[in-house]
Design a protein around this motif. Structure first.
Motif, PDB file in Angstrom:
ATOM      1  N   UNK A  49       0.842  -1.203   0.000  1.00  0.00           N
ATOM      2  CA  UNK A  49       0.000   0.000   0.000  1.00  0.00           C
ATOM      3  C   UNK A  49       0.881   1.258   0.000  1.00  0.00           C
ATOM      4  N   UNK A  50       1.895   1.263   0.835  1.00  0.00           N
ATOM      5  CA  UNK A  50       2.747   2.449   0.912  1.00  0.00           C
ATOM      6  C   UNK A  50       3.568   2.621  -0.367  1.00  0.00           C
ATOM      7  N   UNK A  51       3.958   1.507  -0.968  1.00  0.00           N
ATOM      8  CA  UNK A  51       4.717   1.601  -2.225  1.00  0.00           C
ATOM      9  C   UNK A  51       3.845   2.213  -3.319  1.00  0.00           C
ATOM     10  N   UNK A  52       2.607   1.746  -3.380  1.00  0.00           N
ATOM     11  CA  UNK A  52       1.702   2.228  -4.435  1.00  0.00           C
ATOM     12  C   UNK A  52       1.439   3.724  -4.318  1.00  0.00           C
ATOM     13  N   UNK A  53       1.622   4.264  -3.129  1.00  0.00           N
ATOM     14  CA  UNK A  53       1.395   5.700  -2.951  1.00  0.00           C
ATOM     15  C   UNK A  53       2.552   6.529  -3.488  1.00  0.00           C
ATOM     16  N   UNK A  54       3.693   5.922  -3.666  1.00  0.00           N
ATOM     17  CA  UNK A  54       4.875   6.697  -4.044  1.00  0.00           C
ATOM     18  C   UNK A  54       5.501   6.292  -5.362  1.00  0.00           C
ATOM     19  N   UNK A  55       5.190   5.103  -5.818  1.00  0.00           N
ATOM     20  CA  UNK A  55       5.916   4.557  -6.959  1.00  0.00           C
ATOM     21  C   UNK A  55       4.965   4.435  -8.138  1.00  0.00           C
ATOM     22  N   UNK A  56       5.317   5.070  -9.239  1.00  0.00           N
ATOM     23  CA  UNK A  56       4.424   5.081 -10.387  1.00  0.00           C
ATOM     24  C   UNK A  56       4.985   4.285 -11.553  1.00  0.00           C
ATOM     25  N   UNK A  57       5.553   3.130 -11.220  1.00  0.00           N
ATOM     26  CA  UNK A  57       5.884   2.128 -12.231  1.00  0.00           C
ATOM     27  C   UNK A  57       5.233   0.824 -11.755  1.00  0.00           C
TER      28      UNK A  57
END
Lengths: 219, 252
Positions: B67-75
């Motif tokens: 969840x936290x990755x999806x908030x910051x990473x747009x690949x």
């Protein structure tokens, strides 16, 4: 408010997050309040939104059926026909067309003339990964996007508009296909801006600006 | 032209990176989200998180990482390890993962591929397979980190997985994994030519020529590597420049 339409087709978390980040960047820079991004399946909310996003992964026929059973077809068509900015992504582009080889018995939203075809030939299907979008033509959502920029694609079918003038970008994969359409208030792309890193965020930021400018025309 | 992809892989145990970027000034090198954001900024094409947590009690920890990755990473990013059911898939995809990777669970229950593809679409179902060269000439798919043979040849399993609806194959040749002596080009090419879905080559990357071999000779669509990027032997940029010079299409 930017309405992201939820009709049960896939994960909307990254689309929502991408738009939120884009909205903060656009509005933070000028000290404006960023438009809210709402994921919704409520036809009334879609009807009132300043702009509408139709995302989606999954199959053409199931998705068209879901949109109808949730009574979303009409508010989508109304948004499309209005001057409110409209963004389609992936299946959300394909659904704008009349028919698809994926679901021969299903009828799409038929807002753009043409059909959706399957890739053929000696290529890997799905078309998955980063590919180039060529020849962006002057649509506000593509502002600052150069020809040859890489965007992220995942799909096995592509849209083939009857009227070539709606094509905003093309991409080469076995065939040269229409990777986005753009005209008036509408921009819809086969690739995923929310997964296309810098270039994708730029497109989402452009869409946010387009939303703000459409709601409060500055002259 | 469709670019070939470079995919760093991060091993995560109980929410902490155990194999990831070293020798770089990260605020918290154990934070998978910070590592992911770093690779995103470096223009990695995708990311893979491999959850190596032995017990399934820590599922929520991995969901939180996703969840936290999806908030910051747009690949795009893939989560593998410990995904045994359609509900496990749903948890990860709803948290923001783009794809889930299944391995042992797909061998034990091939219909998991079919069911996952039907519910979420083939594009998010990656089937990981770990073949090992056997004395009898078979390329036996192993489970449990290469310890347990299954009697299934990867040449059959890749076609079966595709037929069931897999969207991509993550191929790790066990003889090569961790050796840094290069990918197994023969197995990679054979699998890549056997299916029409994309194949990610994994296991054995030690230098940039190895990446080139896997993409050219091995006909892979993407290369996954861990150590060479984590230890900064090479940056993603160096890898892309090397491959571009050799005519491999890369996202720039």
């Amino acid at each position: 408010m930017i309405a992201v339409i939820d009709y049960g087709a896939g994960n909307l978390a990254s689309v929502r997050k991408g738009l939120e980040v884009a909205a903060q960047r656009v509005c933070g820079a000028v000290g404006e309040l960023a438009p809210a991004v709402t994921v919704t399946s409520d036809p009334d909310v879609v009807g009132q939104a300043a702009s509408v996003v139709l995302p989606g992964v999954g199959s053409f026929g199931d998705a068209a059926e879901q949109l109808r059973s949730r009574k979303l077809e009409r508010p989508i068509a109304e948004a499309f026909m209005s001057d409110r900015p409209f963004l389609g992504i992936c299946l959300g582009l394909q659904l704008l067309f009349e028919t698809s080889e994926e679901s021969p018995d299903a009828r799409g939203l038929a807002l753009v003339a043409g059909s959706v075809k399957r890739f053929e030939g000696d290529i890997k299907i799905p078309h998955m990964g980063w590919n180039q979008i060529e020849g962006p033509k002057g649509h506000p959502v593509l502002s600052g996007v150069d020809s040859g920029a890489y965007a992220y694609f995942v799909h096995s079918y592509y849209a083939a508009p009857s009227d070539e003038s709606v094509v905003a970008t093309e991409t080469e994969y076995g065939v040269r296909f229409c990777s986005s359409v753009g005209f008036g208030n509408v921009f819809a792309c086969q690739f995923h801006p929310e997964k296309s890193q810098k270039i994708g965020l730029r497109i989402l930021e452009n869409f946010v600006r387009f939303t703000i400018n459409a709601a409060h025309p500055r002259d | 032209m469709l670019a070939k992809r470079i995919i760093p892989c991060l091993d995560v145990d109980q929410g902490r990176v155990v194999k990831g970027i070293n020798f770089v000034d990260l605020v918290d090198a154990g934070d998978p989200v910070e590592q992911a954001a770093y690779y995103d900024a470096e223009e990695a094409d995708e990311l893979v998180f491999l959850d190596i947590t032995a017990s399934s009690d820590h599922r929520d920890t991995m969901v939180d990482v996703v969840r936290r990755t999806a908030e910051q990473v747009f690949i795009p990013f893939t989560v593998g390890g410990g995904i045994r059911t359609v509900d496990d898939m749903r948890l990860m995809l709803e948290a923001g993962a783009d794809k889930v990777s299944i391995n042992t669970s797909a061998l034990q229950n091939p219909s998991l591929i079919e069911e996952g593809a039907r519910r979420f679409g083939s594009q998010c179902i990656v089937v990981a397979m770990d073949p090992k060269r056997m004395a009898d000439g078979t390329w036996d798919v192993h489970t449990h980190g290469g310890r347990t043979p299954t009697g299934i040849d990867v040449r059959d399993w890749c076609r079966k997985a595709e037929g069931l609806g897999a969207g991509e194959i993550l191929l790790t040749v066990m003889d090569k994994d961790g050796t840094q002596s290069g990918y197994d080009i023969e197995i990679t090419r054979t699998v890549s030519e056997s299916v029409s879905i994309p194949v990610i080559a994994s296991g054995g990357a030690g230098n940039l020529e190895h990446l080139h071999e896997a993409l050219e000779g091995g006909k892979a669509d993407a290369v996954l590597a861990a150590s060479i990027f984590h230890f900064r032997t090479y940056t993603i940029r160096q890898a892309k420049d090397y491959l571009l010079e050799r005519g491999v299409p890369m996202r720039t």
